[in-house]
Scaffold this motif. Sequence first.
Motif, short mmCIF file in Angstrom:
data_model
loop_
_atom_site.label_atom_id
_atom_site.label_comp_id
_atom_site.label_asym_id
_atom_site.label_seq_id
_atom_site.Cartn_x
_atom_site.Cartn_y
_atom_site.Cartn_z
N GLN A 61 0.97 -1.12 -0.24
CA GLN A 61 -0.13 -0.18 -0.09
C GLN A 61 0.88 1.18 0.06
N ILE A 62 0.43 2.29 -0.61
CA ILE A 62 1.30 3.47 -0.56
C ILE A 62 1.74 4.23 0.55
N MET A 63 1.08 4.19 1.48
CA MET A 63 1.74 4.59 2.72
C MET A 63 2.87 4.10 3.14
N ILE A 64 3.16 3.06 3.05
CA ILE A 64 4.19 2.22 3.95
C ILE A 64 5.01 1.29 2.80
N SER A 65 4.92 1.73 1.55
CA SER A 65 5.45 0.75 0.45
C SER A 65 6.74 1.13 0.35
N ILE A 66 7.39 2.22 0.83
CA ILE A 66 8.72 2.81 0.69
C ILE A 66 9.74 2.33 1.83
N HIS A 67 8.83 1.45 2.78
CA HIS A 67 9.78 1.29 3.90
C HIS A 67 9.73 -0.36 4.20
N PRO A 68 10.81 -0.70 4.90
CA PRO A 68 11.52 -2.13 5.05
C PRO A 68 10.09 -3.17 4.90
N ARG A 69 10.01 -4.08 3.90
CA ARG A 69 9.18 -5.00 3.91
C ARG A 69 9.19 -5.95 5.24
N ASN A 70 10.28 -6.51 5.60
CA ASN A 70 10.21 -7.11 6.81
C ASN A 70 9.66 -6.44 8.06
N ALA A 71 9.79 -5.21 8.15
CA ALA A 71 9.35 -4.67 9.56
C ALA A 71 7.71 -4.48 9.39
N VAL A 72 7.30 -4.22 8.15
CA VAL A 72 5.72 -4.09 7.94
C VAL A 72 5.27 -5.85 8.36
N ILE A 73 5.65 -6.71 7.75
CA ILE A 73 5.49 -8.28 8.05
C ILE A 73 5.54 -8.43 9.41
N LEU A 74 6.59 -7.93 10.25
CA LEU A 74 6.72 -8.22 11.50
C LEU A 74 5.48 -7.41 12.36
N SER A 75 5.00 -6.43 12.07
CA SER A 75 3.85 -5.91 12.56
C SER A 75 2.83 -6.83 12.54
N ASP A 76 2.42 -7.20 11.41
CA ASP A 76 1.22 -8.08 10.99
C ASP A 76 1.45 -9.34 11.83
N ILE A 77 2.76 -10.06 12.09
CA ILE A 77 2.86 -11.33 12.61
C ILE A 77 2.51 -10.79 14.07
N GLY A 78 2.88 -9.81 14.73
CA GLY A 78 2.78 -9.46 16.02
C GLY A 78 1.29 -9.38 16.16
N ILE A 79 0.32 -8.96 15.49
CA ILE A 79 -1.12 -9.03 15.53
C ILE A 79 -1.83 -10.57 15.41
N VAL A 80 -1.10 -11.07 14.61
CA VAL A 80 -1.53 -12.66 14.52
C VAL A 80 -1.19 -13.18 15.85
N ILE A 81 -0.08 -13.09 16.57
CA ILE A 81 0.61 -13.52 17.86
C ILE A 81 -0.69 -13.17 19.01
N MET A 82 -1.05 -11.94 18.92
CA MET A 82 -2.12 -11.32 20.04
C MET A 82 -3.53 -12.14 19.68
N ILE A 83 -3.72 -12.32 18.34
CA ILE A 83 -5.15 -12.90 18.15
C ILE A 83 -4.77 -14.48 19.04
N CYS A 84 -3.71 -14.86 18.59
CA CYS A 84 -3.81 -16.30 19.20
C CYS A 84 -3.62 -16.36 20.80
N LEU A 85 -2.97 -15.47 21.32
CA LEU A 85 -2.81 -15.40 22.48
C LEU A 85 -4.21 -15.06 23.32
N VAL A 86 -5.04 -14.13 22.83
CA VAL A 86 -6.26 -14.04 23.46
C VAL A 86 -7.18 -15.30 23.20
N THR A 87 -7.09 -15.92 22.13
CA THR A 87 -7.83 -16.86 21.97
C THR A 87 -7.18 -18.24 22.93
N TYR A 88 -5.98 -18.11 23.16
CA TYR A 88 -5.75 -19.27 24.18
C TYR A 88 -5.93 -18.95 25.76
#
Length: 426
Positions: free
Chosen positions: A242-269
Amino acid sequence: MAALIITSKDTIQNAVDIGGTGYTPLQQLVLLGLFSIKEIRDAIPPKLFVRDTKRSLLYLTRDLIMAALLGYGATYIDTLFLRQQLHPFLCIGGVDVLRWGSWAAYWWFQSLVFTGLWIIAHECGHQSFSPSQNLCNIVGYMFHTALWTPYFSWKYSHHLHHSHNASLEKDVIYVPQTRSEMGLPPKTQSPIDYEEHLADTPLYSLLLLIRRQIFGFPAHFLFNVGGQNKYPPGTNHINRRQIMISIHPRNAVILSDIGIVIMICLVTYTSSVFGTLNVIKYYGVPALAVTHWIAMLTFLHHTDPKVPHFRERAWNYQRGAAATVDRAFLGWQGRFFLHDISHFHVAHHFFPRMPFYHAEEATKYLKEVLGEFYIRDDTPAFKALWNIYNSCIFVEDEDDIVFFKNKEGKAIHQPADKYVTNERAG
């Protein structure tokens, strides 16, 4: 980019006096081109820009201790008020009133503590928490993720916000809708029945405001609600393309997404272990209230009938930084729990890397430099929220400097006439 500035006292005297009380700060905001950022910074003692890692960690520790104590205290609420021994001493329903009143008090204060932790993570995003970028990223990632904010994606888009605050073309949050975007008739058409287009019942307006307070913050991350209107459909903080964050490191954006997925798993557990209702009561409600507080305080920072927005030819950094409002948000609670984020927000926009614990003193010097350009409003927070939500509706499609218009199509303020030259501010 050419900036617009006043170059003579004669043109200042031609400013439009809307309210009959003298020239308002915002009518003269274009004068800010006469101040460079260096001149403003030089007026503030260098010690106020020093970032103290130990002091920042103490604030973080304080907030964590408060969160733990509040959570521990809440474990006694149901136990205390469900005791049969209390029933003879209370009227019918009295136990439930006290019980849920205690939960409401817990949710109020725990949500403020959680919001304080979010603000600490926000400091990390600016690297004002510590000179160590690694420490800032670790702390910021942990606590923004715990409160459902994709840290690195937010960090990058928030940098764009600070770099282009109040720019109609480039700011990424709280960008006003224009007359045409609202579907209103052109202002040359007369008369215009604004009530037909904009009037709502107070109850309906209240429901829309509640919806915005609950869902507005996540909706901005997921769907660019309230963001830059020029971005294409589908813009969000999750997809790296997406245009807002496309110029920034791909891995950092993915890491942000992974963090949200981990939170979903933690809350579910934790829900499966401790029960969904308990997770909602102890964590879910305060975490949801964080989205309300952040939506509310940021809206009030950047939205007001007195605050102008600029198109490209008129915008520069110092004008954008000054186009925000210091507010006495929740009084002592805002100062203590929310780390002065609203009380001294103007200083934060001029110098994002200045630690929050220096903002009060820095504001004293900043006010001396800015004079009438400094904006403060001490209207109680919830009253201000309601008033501004119902009075800041749209801006015009043309003009380099615009102010919000209300549901009657009127602006409380407007810029001075014939005040510009094509010179670049320093």
